[in-house]
Design a protein around this motif. Structure first.
Motif, PDB file in Angstrom:
ATOM      1  N   GLN A   1      32.665  43.658  34.510  1.00  0.00           N
ATOM      2  CA  GLN A   1      31.442  43.570  33.711  1.00  0.00           C
ATOM      3  C   GLN A   1      31.313  44.718  32.707  1.00  0.00           C
ATOM      4  N   PRO A   2      31.656  45.980  33.072  1.00  0.00           N
ATOM      5  CA  PRO A   2      31.563  47.057  32.076  1.00  0.00           C
ATOM      6  C   PRO A   2      32.434  46.793  30.843  1.00  0.00           C
ATOM      7  N   ALA A   3      33.597  46.196  31.038  1.00  0.00           N
ATOM      8  CA  ALA A   3      34.473  45.878  29.907  1.00  0.00           C
ATOM      9  C   ALA A   3      33.830  44.816  29.019  1.00  0.00           C
ATOM     10  N   ILE A   4      33.161  43.848  29.634  1.00  0.00           N
ATOM     11  CA  ILE A   4      32.442  42.824  28.867  1.00  0.00           C
ATOM     12  C   ILE A   4      31.362  43.459  28.010  1.00  0.00           C
ATOM     13  N   GLU A   5      30.613  44.381  28.600  1.00  0.00           N
ATOM     14  CA  GLU A   5      29.492  45.000  27.897  1.00  0.00           C
ATOM     15  C   GLU A   5      29.949  45.789  26.674  1.00  0.00           C
ATOM     16  N   ILE A   6      31.117  46.406  26.768  1.00  0.00           N
ATOM     17  CA  ILE A   6      31.649  47.156  25.617  1.00  0.00           C
ATOM     18  C   ILE A   6      31.957  46.208  24.465  1.00  0.00           C
ATOM     19  N   ILE A   7      32.694  45.137  24.759  1.00  0.00           N
ATOM     20  CA  ILE A   7      33.063  44.183  23.712  1.00  0.00           C
ATOM     21  C   ILE A   7      31.825  43.473  23.170  1.00  0.00           C
ATOM     22  N   GLU A   8      30.879  43.153  24.042  1.00  0.00           N
ATOM     23  CA  GLU A   8      29.653  42.495  23.599  1.00  0.00           C
ATOM     24  C   GLU A   8      28.875  43.382  22.636  1.00  0.00           C
ATOM     25  N   ASP A   9      28.835  44.668  22.929  1.00  0.00           N
ATOM     26  CA  ASP A   9      28.164  45.617  22.047  1.00  0.00           C
ATOM     27  C   ASP A   9      28.878  45.695  20.690  1.00  0.00           C
ATOM     28  N   TYR A  10      30.200  45.655  20.710  1.00  0.00           N
ATOM     29  CA  TYR A  10      30.969  45.671  19.463  1.00  0.00           C
ATOM     30  C   TYR A  10      30.687  44.421  18.629  1.00  0.00           C
ATOM     31  N   VAL A  11      30.652  43.269  19.293  1.00  0.00           N
ATOM     32  CA  VAL A  11      30.397  42.005  18.583  1.00  0.00           C
ATOM     33  C   VAL A  11      29.041  42.052  17.885  1.00  0.00           C
ATOM     34  N   LYS A  12      28.037  42.611  18.550  1.00  0.00           N
ATOM     35  CA  LYS A  12      26.692  42.700  17.972  1.00  0.00           C
ATOM     36  C   LYS A  12      26.660  43.559  16.716  1.00  0.00           C
ATOM     37  N   LYS A  13      27.613  44.471  16.600  1.00  0.00           N
ATOM     38  CA  LYS A  13      27.658  45.354  15.435  1.00  0.00           C
ATOM     39  C   LYS A  13      28.319  44.705  14.212  1.00  0.00           C
ATOM     40  N   VAL A  14      28.969  43.559  14.421  1.00  0.00           N
ATOM     41  CA  VAL A  14      29.678  42.886  13.337  1.00  0.00           C
ATOM     42  C   VAL A  14      28.810  41.734  12.818  1.00  0.00           C
ATOM     43  N   PRO A  15      28.384  41.763  11.557  1.00  0.00           N
ATOM     44  CA  PRO A  15      27.407  40.785  11.051  1.00  0.00           C
ATOM     45  C   PRO A  15      27.879  39.342  11.022  1.00  0.00           C
ATOM     46  N   TYR A  16      29.188  39.115  10.992  1.00  0.00           N
ATOM     47  CA  TYR A  16      29.682  37.739  10.918  1.00  0.00           C
ATOM     48  C   TYR A  16      30.143  37.218  12.276  1.00  0.00           C
ATOM     49  N   MET A  17      29.764  37.919  13.356  1.00  0.00           N
ATOM     50  CA  MET A  17      30.102  37.473  14.707  1.00  0.00           C
ATOM     51  C   MET A  17      28.856  37.310  15.561  1.00  0.00           C
ATOM     52  N   LYS A  18      28.923  36.353  16.494  1.00  0.00           N
ATOM     53  CA  LYS A  18      27.823  36.109  17.421  1.00  0.00           C
ATOM     54  C   LYS A  18      28.384  35.871  18.813  1.00  0.00           C
ATOM     55  N   CYS A  19      27.861  36.601  19.790  1.00  0.00           N
ATOM     56  CA  CYS A  19      28.287  36.397  21.181  1.00  0.00           C
ATOM     57  C   CYS A  19      27.480  35.247  21.770  1.00  0.00           C
ATOM     58  N   VAL A  20      28.153  34.131  22.024  1.00  0.00           N
ATOM     59  CA  VAL A  20      27.494  32.942  22.570  1.00  0.00           C
ATOM     60  C   VAL A  20      27.378  33.022  24.084  1.00  0.00           C
ATOM     61  N   ALA A  21      28.419  33.592  24.732  1.00  0.00           N
ATOM     62  CA  ALA A  21      28.414  33.653  26.199  1.00  0.00           C
ATOM     63  C   ALA A  21      29.411  34.687  26.684  1.00  0.00           C
ATOM     64  N   THR A  22      29.207  35.144  27.915  1.00  0.00           N
ATOM     65  CA  THR A  22      30.158  36.022  28.589  1.00  0.00           C
ATOM     66  C   THR A  22      30.329  35.532  30.014  1.00  0.00           C
ATOM     67  N   THR A  23      31.478  35.848  30.622  1.00  0.00           N
ATOM     68  CA  THR A  23      31.689  35.481  32.022  1.00  0.00           C
ATOM     69  C   THR A  23      32.797  36.337  32.620  1.00  0.00           C
ATOM     70  N   THR A  24      32.695  36.583  33.924  1.00  0.00           N
ATOM     71  CA  THR A  24      33.753  37.297  34.640  1.00  0.00           C
ATOM     72  C   THR A  24      34.726  36.324  35.289  1.00  0.00           C
ATOM     73  N   ASN A  25      34.469  35.034  35.118  1.00  0.00           N
ATOM     74  CA  ASN A  25      35.279  34.001  35.762  1.00  0.00           C
ATOM     75  C   ASN A  25      35.975  33.152  34.697  1.00  0.00           C
ATOM     76  N   PRO A  26      37.307  33.238  34.575  1.00  0.00           N
ATOM     77  CA  PRO A  26      38.011  32.477  33.542  1.00  0.00           C
ATOM     78  C   PRO A  26      37.879  30.962  33.695  1.00  0.00           C
ATOM     79  N   VAL A  27      37.723  30.484  34.934  1.00  0.00           N
ATOM     80  CA  VAL A  27      37.534  29.042  35.147  1.00  0.00           C
ATOM     81  C   VAL A  27      36.195  28.603  34.543  1.00  0.00           C
TER      82      VAL A  27
END
Length: 241
Positions: free
Chosen positions: A11-37
């Protein structure tokens, strides 16, 4: 806008990338998950363009995940291991980010993704709009091709229509309703029973009167039956909305 999905079993790794995505104006985080399935289910349900994907995960590795989605969306690997880089690029991933991922390196990958999506979008054919119509000519078996961008307006005259392109007039034996159905509604609108106007050729609207850019002599009156629909289009395009 690039719709993103982030998959990582930490989860901490997800939060880092999610924070980065929020900083990029042409990107939107639709969902996150710790389960690849679960990530597979999200891709099938949501409009996902890009996945930020860890490799070493339980149930399903990132490599297996890419194979499973069969090109439904683009992938950027985010991993602590560099040994999968060659295999990753063979799977046509966009980039390979090593943890901990600096924002500057993330931004470089994001721009690379943007360039790829923009290039693909520009290669797509125009959205199915016709750019011409065919009218029957004066003699049997003859036809006249008329580019839609050339048309100023169309006037009904009895059993004929007159297609006006600047100083040129083309008479065709057809019904106004038949012609209206052939024309893209995004470009042409019926303003009264006897007139269809090219929206892009309108210069001014004064009360019920329409003046055209390339045809100063034309003074087309908006009919009461069609006025509300016409004005709705005008209101939607007002610069001060």
């Amino acid at each position: 806008m690039i719709n993103c999905l982030i998959i990582d079993d930490e989860q901490p790794a997800i939060e880092i990338i999610e924070d980065y995505v929020k900083k990029v104006p042409y990107m939107k985080c639709v969902a996150t998950t710790t389960n690849p399935v679960e990530g597979l289910a999200i891709i099938n349900k949501e409009n996902i363009n890009l996945v930020f994907l860890d490799i070493q995960m339980p149930y399903l590795t990132g490599i297996d995940f890419v194979k499973a989605i069969q090109g439904k969306c683009k992938v950027i690997f985010t991993t602590a291991y560099d040994k999968f880089a060659i295999e990753g690029f063979e799977l046509d991933i966009i980039d390979y980010l090593l943890k901990p991922v600096p924002f500057t390196r993330f931004l470089k990958a994001a721009q690379k993704a943007f360039d790829i999506f923009e290039t693909e979008e520009n290669k797509k054919p125009a959205a199915g709009l016709p750019n011409y119509i065919m009218l029957r000519g004066d003699t049997k078996g003859s036809f006249v091709k008329v580019e839609l961008t050339d048309i100023d307006y169309i006037e009904a005259t009895g059993n004929y229509v007159c297609v006006v392109c600047g100083n040129k007039k083309i008479i065709a034996h057809t019904k106004m309703s038949t012609l209206e159905n052939l024309l893209p509604a995004e470009q042409f609108i019926r303003v009264q029973k006897s007139y269809i106007v090219n929206i892009f050729k309108i210069a001014t609207i004064n009360g019920n009167s329409i003046k055209l850019k390339n045809n100063e002599k034309a003074d087309i009156i908006i009919g009461s039956t069609y006025k509300e629909a016409f004005l709705e289009i005008v209101r939607n395009r007002l610069a001060d909305n």
